[in-house]
Write a protein that holds these residues in place. Structure first.
Motif, PDB file in Angstrom:
ATOM      1  N   GLU A  41       0.936  -1.325  -0.058  1.00  0.00           N
ATOM      2  CA  GLU A  41      -0.010   0.129  -0.008  1.00  0.00           C
ATOM      3  C   GLU A  41       0.700   1.329   0.122  1.00  0.00           C
ATOM      4  OE1 GLU A  41      -2.679  -3.277   1.160  1.00  0.00           O
ATOM      5  OE2 GLU A  41      -0.544  -2.756   1.850  1.00  0.00           O
ATOM      6  N   VAL A  42       2.051   1.170   0.776  1.00  0.00           N
ATOM      7  CA  VAL A  42       2.953   2.127   1.006  1.00  0.00           C
ATOM      8  C   VAL A  42       3.529   2.729  -0.481  1.00  0.00           C
ATOM      9  CG1 VAL A  42       5.014   3.134   1.546  1.00  0.00           C
ATOM     10  CG2 VAL A  42       3.537   2.057   3.265  1.00  0.00           C
ATOM     11  N   GLU A  43       4.134   1.631  -1.263  1.00  0.00           N
ATOM     12  CA  GLU A  43       4.505   1.811  -2.542  1.00  0.00           C
ATOM     13  C   GLU A  43       3.400   2.283  -3.533  1.00  0.00           C
ATOM     14  OE1 GLU A  43       6.611  -1.832  -3.108  1.00  0.00           O
ATOM     15  OE2 GLU A  43       7.963  -1.483  -1.586  1.00  0.00           O
ATOM     16  N   TYR A  44       2.424   1.781  -3.513  1.00  0.00           N
ATOM     17  CA  TYR A  44       1.569   2.182  -4.450  1.00  0.00           C
ATOM     18  C   TYR A  44       1.132   3.611  -4.165  1.00  0.00           C
ATOM     19  CZ  TYR A  44      -3.366   2.907  -6.215  1.00  0.00           C
ATOM     20  OH  TYR A  44      -4.417   3.494  -6.795  1.00  0.00           O
ATOM     21  N   LEU A  45       0.996   4.034  -2.983  1.00  0.00           N
ATOM     22  CA  LEU A  45       0.537   5.500  -2.685  1.00  0.00           C
ATOM     23  C   LEU A  45       1.675   6.473  -2.999  1.00  0.00           C
ATOM     24  CD1 LEU A  45      -1.599   5.198   0.552  1.00  0.00           C
ATOM     25  CD2 LEU A  45      -2.419   5.911  -2.049  1.00  0.00           C
ATOM     26  N   VAL A  46       2.852   6.130  -2.691  1.00  0.00           N
ATOM     27  CA  VAL A  46       3.953   6.932  -3.193  1.00  0.00           C
ATOM     28  C   VAL A  46       4.206   7.018  -4.601  1.00  0.00           C
ATOM     29  CG1 VAL A  46       6.687   7.026  -3.338  1.00  0.00           C
ATOM     30  CG2 VAL A  46       5.372   6.507  -1.038  1.00  0.00           C
ATOM     31  N   ARG A  47       3.950   5.955  -5.348  1.00  0.00           N
ATOM     32  CA  ARG A  47       4.015   5.892  -6.713  1.00  0.00           C
ATOM     33  C   ARG A  47       3.061   6.942  -7.361  1.00  0.00           C
ATOM     34  NH1 ARG A  47       3.800   1.031  -7.433  1.00  0.00           N
ATOM     35  NH2 ARG A  47       1.759   0.761  -7.769  1.00  0.00           N
ATOM     36  N   LYS A  48       1.585   6.847  -6.881  1.00  0.00           N
ATOM     37  CA  LYS A  48       0.493   7.732  -7.229  1.00  0.00           C
ATOM     38  C   LYS A  48       0.813   8.979  -7.048  1.00  0.00           C
ATOM     39  CE  LYS A  48      -2.949   6.296  -8.979  1.00  0.00           C
ATOM     40  NZ  LYS A  48      -3.499   6.213 -10.264  1.00  0.00           N
ATOM     41  N   ILE A  49       1.155   9.539  -5.727  1.00  0.00           N
ATOM     42  CA  ILE A  49       1.226  10.779  -5.510  1.00  0.00           C
ATOM     43  C   ILE A  49       2.355  11.388  -5.930  1.00  0.00           C
ATOM     44  CG2 ILE A  49       1.621  12.231  -3.472  1.00  0.00           C
ATOM     45  CD1 ILE A  49      -0.120  10.177  -1.904  1.00  0.00           C
ATOM     46  N   SER A  50       3.715  10.961  -5.994  1.00  0.00           N
ATOM     47  CA  SER A  50       4.887  11.451  -6.574  1.00  0.00           C
ATOM     48  C   SER A  50       4.646  11.769  -8.116  1.00  0.00           C
ATOM     49  CB  SER A  50       6.045  10.691  -6.321  1.00  0.00           C
ATOM     50  OG  SER A  50       5.982   9.473  -6.819  1.00  0.00           O
ATOM     51  N   LYS A  51       3.710  11.049  -8.762  1.00  0.00           N
ATOM     52  CA  LYS A  51       3.531  11.173 -10.132  1.00  0.00           C
ATOM     53  C   LYS A  51       2.575  11.987 -10.394  1.00  0.00           C
ATOM     54  CE  LYS A  51       6.466   7.415 -11.144  1.00  0.00           C
ATOM     55  NZ  LYS A  51       6.858   6.406 -11.909  1.00  0.00           N
ATOM     56  N   LEU A  52       1.541  12.315  -9.512  1.00  0.00           N
ATOM     57  CA  LEU A  52       0.245  12.875  -9.769  1.00  0.00           C
ATOM     58  C   LEU A  52       0.395  14.532 -10.448  1.00  0.00           C
ATOM     59  CD1 LEU A  52      -2.867  12.747  -8.958  1.00  0.00           C
ATOM     60  CD2 LEU A  52      -2.455  14.136  -7.148  1.00  0.00           C
ATOM     61  N   ARG A  53      -0.100  14.616 -11.513  1.00  0.00           N
ATOM     62  CA  ARG A  53       0.086  15.796 -12.355  1.00  0.00           C
ATOM     63  C   ARG A  53      -1.380  16.648 -12.155  1.00  0.00           C
ATOM     64  NH1 ARG A  53       1.218  13.707 -18.159  1.00  0.00           N
ATOM     65  NH2 ARG A  53      -1.017  13.980 -18.124  1.00  0.00           N
ATOM     66  N   VAL A  54      -1.181  17.616 -11.149  1.00  0.00           N
ATOM     67  CA  VAL A  54      -2.208  18.671 -10.770  1.00  0.00           C
ATOM     68  C   VAL A  54      -1.628  20.048 -10.844  1.00  0.00           C
ATOM     69  CG1 VAL A  54      -3.661  16.879  -9.451  1.00  0.00           C
ATOM     70  CG2 VAL A  54      -1.833  18.217  -8.084  1.00  0.00           C
ATOM     71  N   PHE A  55      -0.560  20.149 -11.244  1.00  0.00           N
ATOM     72  CA  PHE A  55      -0.015  21.396 -11.475  1.00  0.00           C
ATOM     73  C   PHE A  55      -0.122  22.044 -12.646  1.00  0.00           C
ATOM     74  CE2 PHE A  55       1.958  19.676  -7.532  1.00  0.00           C
ATOM     75  CZ  PHE A  55       1.875  20.796  -6.522  1.00  0.00           C
ATOM     76  N   GLU A  56      -0.534  23.314 -12.671  1.00  0.00           N
ATOM     77  CA  GLU A  56      -0.699  23.905 -14.080  1.00  0.00           C
ATOM     78  C   GLU A  56       0.354  24.099 -14.923  1.00  0.00           C
ATOM     79  OE1 GLU A  56      -1.830  25.085 -11.121  1.00  0.00           O
ATOM     80  OE2 GLU A  56      -4.298  24.622 -11.427  1.00  0.00           O
ATOM     81  N   ASP A  57       0.399  23.758 -16.237  1.00  0.00           N
ATOM     82  CA  ASP A  57       1.391  24.033 -17.205  1.00  0.00           C
ATOM     83  C   ASP A  57       1.216  25.429 -17.916  1.00  0.00           C
ATOM     84  OD1 ASP A  57      -0.561  23.800 -19.090  1.00  0.00           O
ATOM     85  OD2 ASP A  57       0.055  21.657 -19.935  1.00  0.00           O
ATOM     86  N   ALA A  58       1.994  25.765 -19.033  1.00  0.00           N
ATOM     87  CA  ALA A  58       1.989  26.962 -19.548  1.00  0.00           C
ATOM     88  C   ALA A  58       0.649  27.320 -20.170  1.00  0.00           C
ATOM     89  CB  ALA A  58       3.211  27.163 -20.649  1.00  0.00           C
ATOM     90  N   ASP A  59      -0.102  26.378 -20.464  1.00  0.00           N
ATOM     91  CA  ASP A  59      -1.400  26.288 -20.982  1.00  0.00           C
ATOM     92  C   ASP A  59      -2.472  26.246 -19.852  1.00  0.00           C
ATOM     93  OD1 ASP A  59      -0.476  26.502 -23.632  1.00  0.00           O
ATOM     94  OD2 ASP A  59      -0.433  24.543 -23.768  1.00  0.00           O
ATOM     95  N   ASP A  60      -2.326  26.406 -18.551  1.00  0.00           N
ATOM     96  CA  ASP A  60      -3.144  26.371 -17.601  1.00  0.00           C
ATOM     97  C   ASP A  60      -3.967  25.072 -17.509  1.00  0.00           C
ATOM     98  OD1 ASP A  60      -2.721  28.711 -16.183  1.00  0.00           O
ATOM     99  OD2 ASP A  60      -4.220  29.928 -17.336  1.00  0.00           O
TER     100      ASP A  60
END
Length: 148
Positions: A41-60
């Motif tokens: 469970e730890v490894e699953y969540l680390v993988r999901k959260i560390s790669k989660l893409r929720v910050f805006e790029d140049a196109d918002d």
């Protein structure tokens, strides 16, 4: 395991009037564990959260990860994520992990998250903490490994 993630422009945890951990841009994570949680469970969540893409790029568009924005994590243990409110008005916490096991899982999560290269600040397991944050977006995401 359960984690409530909030994308923040800043967050801090204070214990006995002193700031124990603080971050600027990143994620404030409220982390709870149950007795059946393992390294899987730890490894699953680390993988999901560390790669989660929720910050805006140049196109918002929400397209960037913590690494892309030099973000950090503030990880705070929170057994109350396992509150059961089905009966009465006082929550039951019988589903929360035994403190010794939950502390081990919480520490493992923090170590593995830091091993990804993402800076990790923490609270203190079991302490009375005051958490302050500015939710950016707002963006709040719920992770529960029982529903992966």
């Amino acid at each position: 395991m359960r984690i409530l993630l909030q994308k923040v422009s800043e967050a801090s945890v204070t214990i006995d009037g002193e700031v124990h951990g603080a971050i600027k841009k990143g994620f404030c994570l409220l982390v709870g564990a149950e007795d059946s949680d393992t390294s899987e469970e730890v490894e699953y969540l680390v993988r999901k959260i560390s790669k989660l893409r929720v910050f805006e790029d140049a196109d918002d568009k929400m397209n960037l990860s913590l690494n892309d924005v030099d973000g950090s994590v503030l990880s705070v243990s929170q057994f109350t994520l396992y509150a059961n409110t089905k009966k009465g008005n006082r929550p039951s916490f019988v589903d929360a992990g035994d403190p010794a096991h939950a502390e081990k899982i919480y520490a493992e999560f923090n170590q593995k998250m830091a091993a990804t290269g993402i800076p990790v600040a923490t609270g203190v397991f079991g302490a009375d903490m005051q958490v302050a944050l500015v939710n950016d977006g707002p963006v709040t995401i719920w992770f529960d490994t029982d529903h992966k």
